[in-house]
Design an enzyme around this catalytic site. Structure first.
Site, PDB file in Angstrom:
ATOM      1  NE  ARG A 161      25.863  75.873  -4.309  1.00  0.00           N
ATOM      2  CZ  ARG A 161      26.884  76.036  -4.912  1.00  0.00           C
ATOM      3  NH1 ARG A 161      27.751  75.035  -4.981  1.00  0.00           N
ATOM      4  NH2 ARG A 161      27.713  77.177  -5.589  1.00  0.00           N
ATOM      5  CG  ASP A 194      31.436  74.366  -6.589  1.00  0.00           C
ATOM      6  OD1 ASP A 194      30.240  75.204  -6.246  1.00  0.00           O
ATOM      7  OD2 ASP A 194      31.548  74.276  -8.131  1.00  0.00           O
ATOM      8  CB  ILE A 223      24.866  61.940 -20.454  1.00  0.00           C
ATOM      9  CG1 ILE A 223      24.812  63.096 -21.320  1.00  0.00           C
ATOM     10  CG2 ILE A 223      24.263  60.842 -21.203  1.00  0.00           C
ATOM     11  CD1 ILE A 223      23.418  63.508 -21.921  1.00  0.00           C
TER      12      ILE A 223
HETATM   13  P1  FAD Z   1      18.198  63.761  -7.029  1.00  0.00           P
HETATM   14  O1  FAD Z   1      18.298  63.363  -5.552  1.00  0.00           O
HETATM   15  O2  FAD Z   1      19.293  63.652  -7.802  1.00  0.00           O
HETATM   16  O3  FAD Z   1      16.752  63.814  -7.814  1.00  0.00           O
HETATM   17  C1  FAD Z   1      15.726  64.190  -6.801  1.00  0.00           C
HETATM   18  C2  FAD Z   1      14.664  64.588  -7.815  1.00  0.00           C
HETATM   19  O4  FAD Z   1      14.887  65.769  -8.354  1.00  0.00           O
HETATM   20  C3  FAD Z   1      14.248  63.623  -8.914  1.00  0.00           C
HETATM   21  O5  FAD Z   1      13.484  62.614  -8.541  1.00  0.00           O
HETATM   22  C4  FAD Z   1      13.487  64.440  -9.752  1.00  0.00           C
HETATM   23  O6  FAD Z   1      12.206  64.561  -9.482  1.00  0.00           O
HETATM   24  C5  FAD Z   1      14.485  65.814  -9.750  1.00  0.00           C
HETATM   25  N1  FAD Z   1      15.411  65.557 -10.609  1.00  0.00           N
HETATM   26  C6  FAD Z   1      16.807  65.736 -10.554  1.00  0.00           C
HETATM   27  N2  FAD Z   1      17.458  65.798 -11.467  1.00  0.00           N
HETATM   28  C7  FAD Z   1      16.676  65.758 -12.389  1.00  0.00           C
HETATM   29  C8  FAD Z   1      17.026  66.235 -13.910  1.00  0.00           C
HETATM   30  N3  FAD Z   1      18.363  66.128 -14.476  1.00  0.00           N
HETATM   31  N4  FAD Z   1      15.647  66.218 -14.607  1.00  0.00           N
HETATM   32  C9  FAD Z   1      14.722  66.253 -14.173  1.00  0.00           C
HETATM   33  N5  FAD Z   1      14.458  66.346 -12.588  1.00  0.00           N
HETATM   34  C10 FAD Z   1      15.461  65.858 -11.978  1.00  0.00           C
HETATM   35  N6  FAD Z   1      27.682  68.337  -5.180  1.00  0.00           N
HETATM   36  C11 FAD Z   1      28.929  68.700  -4.296  1.00  0.00           C
HETATM   37  O7  FAD Z   1      29.160  67.500  -3.915  1.00  0.00           O
HETATM   38  N7  FAD Z   1      29.412  69.703  -4.203  1.00  0.00           N
HETATM   39  C12 FAD Z   1      29.007  70.916  -4.798  1.00  0.00           C
HETATM   40  O8  FAD Z   1      29.567  72.068  -4.657  1.00  0.00           O
HETATM   41  C13 FAD Z   1      27.575  71.014  -5.549  1.00  0.00           C
HETATM   42  N8  FAD Z   1      27.318  72.303  -5.924  1.00  0.00           N
HETATM   43  C14 FAD Z   1      26.036  71.949  -6.454  1.00  0.00           C
HETATM   44  C15 FAD Z   1      25.385  73.436  -6.995  1.00  0.00           C
HETATM   45  C16 FAD Z   1      24.242  73.137  -7.583  1.00  0.00           C
HETATM   46  C17 FAD Z   1      23.568  74.598  -7.769  1.00  0.00           C
HETATM   47  C18 FAD Z   1      23.406  71.844  -7.767  1.00  0.00           C
HETATM   48  C19 FAD Z   1      21.977  72.125  -8.161  1.00  0.00           C
HETATM   49  C20 FAD Z   1      24.128  70.748  -7.295  1.00  0.00           C
HETATM   50  C21 FAD Z   1      25.372  70.806  -6.796  1.00  0.00           C
HETATM   51  N9  FAD Z   1      25.810  69.703  -6.353  1.00  0.00           N
HETATM   52  C22 FAD Z   1      27.181  69.865  -5.681  1.00  0.00           C
HETATM   53  C23 FAD Z   1      25.239  68.350  -6.791  1.00  0.00           C
HETATM   54  C24 FAD Z   1      24.618  67.711  -5.780  1.00  0.00           C
HETATM   55  O9  FAD Z   1      25.319  67.316  -4.724  1.00  0.00           O
HETATM   56  C25 FAD Z   1      23.594  66.547  -6.284  1.00  0.00           C
HETATM   57  O10 FAD Z   1      24.431  65.511  -6.674  1.00  0.00           O
HETATM   58  C26 FAD Z   1      22.793  66.765  -7.367  1.00  0.00           C
HETATM   59  O11 FAD Z   1      22.310  68.180  -7.176  1.00  0.00           O
HETATM   60  C27 FAD Z   1      21.706  65.879  -7.619  1.00  0.00           C
HETATM   61  O12 FAD Z   1      20.889  65.857  -6.408  1.00  0.00           O
HETATM   62  P2  FAD Z   1      19.379  66.458  -6.579  1.00  0.00           P
HETATM   63  O13 FAD Z   1      18.911  67.198  -4.927  1.00  0.00           O
HETATM   64  O14 FAD Z   1      19.254  67.639  -7.466  1.00  0.00           O
HETATM   65  O15 FAD Z   1      18.152  65.739  -6.747  1.00  0.00           O
END
Ligand code: FAD
Length: 278
Positions: A156, A105, A261
């Site tokens: 990733r 990560d 949450i």
């Molecule tokens: P967002 O920009 O939060 O949301 C965009 C859209 O996605 C929303 O409008 C909605 O349509 C949909 N959506 C998002 N969340 C939800 C929900 N809870 N329920 C329903 N719809 C939703 N971050 C790091 O800094 N370091 C890491 O190593 C890291 N590893 C990760 C590994 C994985 C598998 C994932 C999924 C995320 C990881 N992250 C990590 C977190 C990442 O950086 C984001 O903070 C997080 O994923 C939110 O961004 P998003 O692209 O999912 O969507």
């Protein structure tokens, strides 16, 4: 014991419970990425590699479709870069010996160089049995992708979970989204070993699918336990993309659960409804 309202986001407190969750996911065509909760350890005894060494061996012995994802500060980066390197080397060696894949990560920007350096070393030594996460909100990421493109192993792309200063990071959501698209386009063009789309965003997943149609680069989508699970199963039912669920587990579930949450209004409502029993 994990209360029922947290169960949606965390797969249990023990490796055994997490592996039951993996079995269930595998039955629905989704692979698992197991993450033992806990980070920012400042005492060496807490920043231990043994839990992950045991886990990668159990994954192989059980024959489940799963890998692991490790946070640098969980295995010693806050104690010292040498402790992180030593613990990561032990985990990667154990995983490589049994054929389990290891993700690293990415934490805040002060850890980017040491994390990418460690990834590079192990990517070359294991011929690609490791992966690393990069963050679209950091302005440096496009340059990092140039360096990563020539290495074996997977990358990733996420939007970035840490509040970073505007001098080094895009802070507006729309600008982060633009950067995510730019980075994805670079990766589909230059990454032969595949692209991991770490996002729940339907727009980014759709864009990845368009890039795949243009270039044919293999890719996978990774989402968290408890977030858009129906979409995860729907994607896995098609034959275009591999789907991985990032599965947090362990006794340190409380702070992770509250983070999930807090990040979405709908999750707060869900928690409130569960508390008032409605
Ligand atoms: P967002 O920009 O939060 O949301 C965009 C859209 O996605 C929303 O409008 C909605 O349509 C949909 N959506 C998002 N969340 C939800 C929900 N809870 N329920 C329903 N719809 C939703 N971050 C790091 O800094 N370091 C890491 O190593 C890291 N590893 C990760 C590994 C994985 C598998 C994932 C999924 C995320 C990881 N992250 C990590 C977190 C990442 O950086 C984001 O903070 C997080 O994923 C939110 O961004 P998003 O692209 O999912 O969507």
């Amino acid at each position: 014991m994990i209360p029922p309202i947290a169960n949606d986001f965390v797969a249990g407190e023990t490796p055994a419970a997490a592996l039951v969750h993996v079995d269930d996911l595998n039955g629905r065509g989704v692979s698992g990425i197991l993450n033992l909760l806990g980070e920012h350890y400042s005492v060496r005894a807490d920043a231990d590699a043994m839990a992950y060494v045991g886990l990668v061996e159990t994954i192989a012995r059980r024959g489940v479709d799963a890998c692991v994802s490790v946070k640098p500060s969980q295995i010693g980066l806050n104690v010292g870069a040498d402790v992180f390197r030593e613990n990561l080397a032990r985990i990667v060696a154990a995983a490589d010996a049994v054929g389990t894949f290891v993700w690293i990560d990415m934490e805040d920007h002060e850890t980017t160089d040491v994390t990418l350096d460690a990834f590079e070393r192990h990517a070359v030594a294991t011929d690609g049995n490791v992966g690393v996460c990069v963050q679209a909100n950091l302005k440096r990421t496009r340059e990092d992708l140039d360096r990563l493109a020539d290495l074996p192993g997977k990358v990733r792309l996420v939007k970035g979970a840490y509040d970073e200063p505007a001098s080094i990071a895009y802070t507006e959501k729309s600008r982060v989204n633009e950067s995510y698209r730019d980075c994805l386009a670079i990766m589909f063009e230059a990454f032969d070993d595949g692209v991991a789309v770490g996002s729940h965003d339907p727009a980014m997943i759709e864009f990845a699918s368009e890039l795949y149609a243009e270039r044919g680069t293999p890719y996978e989508v990774q989402m968290l336990t408890g977030v858009r699970e129906t979409a995860q199963f729907d994607l896995a039912a098609g034959d275009e993309v591999d789907v991985y669920q990032y599965i947090p587990y362990g006794s340190k579930w409380a702070s992770y659960f509250y983070r999930r949450i807090r990040e979405r209004k709908s999750n707060v409502l869900f928690a409130l409804r569960a508390i008032v029993g409605n």
